[in-house]
Write an enzyme that holds these catalytic residues in place. Structure first.
Site, PDB file in Angstrom:
ATOM      1  N   LEU A 100      -5.520  14.432  -1.992  1.00 40.53           N
ATOM      2  CA  LEU A 100      -4.440  14.223  -1.023  1.00 40.53           C
ATOM      3  C   LEU A 100      -5.055  14.387   0.365  1.00 40.53           C
ATOM      4  O   LEU A 100      -5.908  15.259   0.567  1.00 40.53           O
ATOM      5  CB  LEU A 100      -3.321  15.258  -1.204  1.00 40.53           C
ATOM      6  CG  LEU A 100      -2.429  15.137  -2.456  1.00 40.53           C
ATOM      7  CD1 LEU A 100      -1.367  16.230  -2.464  1.00 40.53           C
ATOM      8  CD2 LEU A 100      -1.769  13.764  -2.547  1.00 40.53           C
ATOM      9  N   ASP A 101      -4.620  13.567   1.303  1.00 45.89           N
ATOM     10  CA  ASP A 101      -5.161  13.644   2.662  1.00 45.89           C
ATOM     11  C   ASP A 101      -4.872  15.007   3.296  1.00 45.89           C
ATOM     12  O   ASP A 101      -3.950  15.709   2.878  1.00 45.89           O
ATOM     13  CB  ASP A 101      -4.531  12.558   3.551  1.00 45.89           C
ATOM     14  CG  ASP A 101      -4.902  11.165   3.088  1.00 45.89           C
ATOM     15  OD1 ASP A 101      -5.948  11.020   2.431  1.00 45.89           O
ATOM     16  OD2 ASP A 101      -4.131  10.230   3.385  1.00 45.89           O
ATOM     17  N   TYR A 102      -5.606  15.298   4.341  1.00 47.22           N
ATOM     18  CA  TYR A 102      -5.463  16.528   5.123  1.00 47.22           C
ATOM     19  C   TYR A 102      -3.995  16.786   5.506  1.00 47.22           C
ATOM     20  O   TYR A 102      -3.500  17.893   5.407  1.00 47.22           O
ATOM     21  CB  TYR A 102      -6.318  16.351   6.385  1.00 47.22           C
ATOM     22  CG  TYR A 102      -6.436  17.546   7.282  1.00 47.22           C
ATOM     23  CD1 TYR A 102      -7.204  18.642   6.905  1.00 47.22           C
ATOM     24  CD2 TYR A 102      -5.805  17.561   8.537  1.00 47.22           C
ATOM     25  CE1 TYR A 102      -7.337  19.733   7.755  1.00 47.22           C
ATOM     26  CE2 TYR A 102      -5.935  18.639   9.382  1.00 47.22           C
ATOM     27  CZ  TYR A 102      -6.696  19.724   8.984  1.00 47.22           C
ATOM     28  OH  TYR A 102      -6.824  20.793   9.810  1.00 47.22           O
ATOM     29  N   HIS A 187      -6.340   6.696   0.673  1.00 50.00           N
ATOM     30  CA  HIS A 187      -5.238   6.533   1.633  1.00 50.00           C
ATOM     31  C   HIS A 187      -4.296   5.403   1.219  1.00 50.00           C
ATOM     32  O   HIS A 187      -3.772   4.668   2.058  1.00 50.00           O
ATOM     33  CB  HIS A 187      -5.775   6.238   3.042  1.00 50.00           C
ATOM     34  CG  HIS A 187      -6.884   7.148   3.471  1.00 50.00           C
ATOM     35  ND1 HIS A 187      -6.741   8.510   3.541  1.00 50.00           N
ATOM     36  CD2 HIS A 187      -8.165   6.888   3.839  1.00 50.00           C
ATOM     37  CE1 HIS A 187      -7.876   9.046   3.937  1.00 50.00           C
ATOM     38  NE2 HIS A 187      -8.761   8.089   4.118  1.00 50.00           N
ATOM     39  N   LYS A 190      -0.546   5.123   2.721  1.00 48.62           N
ATOM     40  CA  LYS A 190      -0.571   4.838   4.172  1.00 48.62           C
ATOM     41  C   LYS A 190      -1.029   3.404   4.420  1.00 48.62           C
ATOM     42  O   LYS A 190      -0.445   2.687   5.237  1.00 48.62           O
ATOM     43  CB  LYS A 190      -1.510   5.815   4.878  1.00 48.62           C
ATOM     44  CG  LYS A 190      -0.979   7.242   4.925  1.00 48.62           C
ATOM     45  CD  LYS A 190      -1.985   8.163   5.576  1.00 48.62           C
ATOM     46  CE  LYS A 190      -1.555   9.608   5.442  1.00 48.62           C
ATOM     47  NZ  LYS A 190      -2.633  10.549   5.757  1.00 48.62           N
TER      48      LYS A 190
END
Ligand code: URA
Length: 238
Positions: A100-102, A187, A190
């Site tokens: 999972l992204d930051y 990502h 997004k």
């Protein structure tokens, strides 16, 4: 007694297929003897070495974390930033299943069961991941259909997705969209919205397969039950 390639994959060293390759190429020894035959059975008392380094077989641990924002999904960080493993008290070598992204929050599995991790991440097993994205503007039916049918990101079309508008907030001019995908490209969510001209402002993964984080506060985690682990394995065999 278990088959050698399964023991290697279970240890988290690599996938079962990669283990078979290592065995066939003569890189694996059992009690000091090179074994090239696939399917050779080993006992827990046997010593397995790969490239002459012994394979450590730990007890399996399975954790579901509600990842907070501002934490990286990695086992270590060169810049010494906080990682998801800093949130978990364990003496096991756990690693995250996917990423999972930051700034993404929500459901993240961590385990030292390499076999299950590989199965869950493989797109052919079609494990559902449900995300809630807060995006700029109003998303109409046409754009929802585009997302559902697949859009091009990095020149490759995404697989079919389930998409649903949950809410539109007129005041802030933002939409809340539920999107269910089974791929795990970088990502991905997004980029999917970006591909049709929308910016994701907030992203949360609500569910992985049947596991949701509704009962976990941000930063909290829990151990999976044996029943849940079995069910996860079953989900990959559907
Ligand atoms: N898709 C993204 O864009 N980011 C995530 O963290 C997960 C899925």
């Amino acid at each position: 007694m278990d088959r050698l390639q399964k023991v290697i994959a279970n240890s988290g060293y690599c996938s079962r297929r990669k283990a078979e390759e290592l065995i066939s190429k003569g890189h694996v020894k059992v009690n000091g003897k090179i074994i090239t035959e696939l399917g050779t059975c080993v006992k827990s008392s046997d010593t397995v070495t790969i490239f002459d380094k012994s394979l450590t077989i730990e007890e399996k641990e399975y954790i579901l974390l509600n990842k907070p924002r501002g934490i990286i999904t990695s086992t270590h960080d060169e810049k010494n930033r906080k990682t998801v493993l800093d949130l978990i008290e364990t003496n096991k070598r756990l690693y995250p299943v996917g990423r999972l992204d930051y700034d993404t929050t929500g459901a993240l599995l961590l385990t030292n069961d390499g076999e299950l991790a590989n199965l869950l991440m493989h797109p052919k097993n079609k494990i559902e991941k449900v995300y809630i994205a807060k995006i700029t503007g109003f998303i109409d039916k046409e754009n929802l259909i585009k997302l559902a049918n697949g859009v091009y990101i990095d020149n490759v079309k995404t697989a079919k997705a389930k998409v649903r508008l949950k809410k539109f907030d007129k005041k802030t001019n933002t939409s809340l969209v539920e999107i269910t995908i089974h791929e795990g490209r970088n990502h991905q969510v997004k980029k999917m919205f970006e591909a049709i001209g929308f910016k994701v402002l907030k992203l949360k993964r609500e569910r992985i397969s049947f596991l949701d984080v509704k009962d976990l506060k941000s930063g909290e985690y829990r151990y999976l039950s044996l029943k849940e682990v079995k069910k996860l394995y079953a989900e990959t065999k559907k």
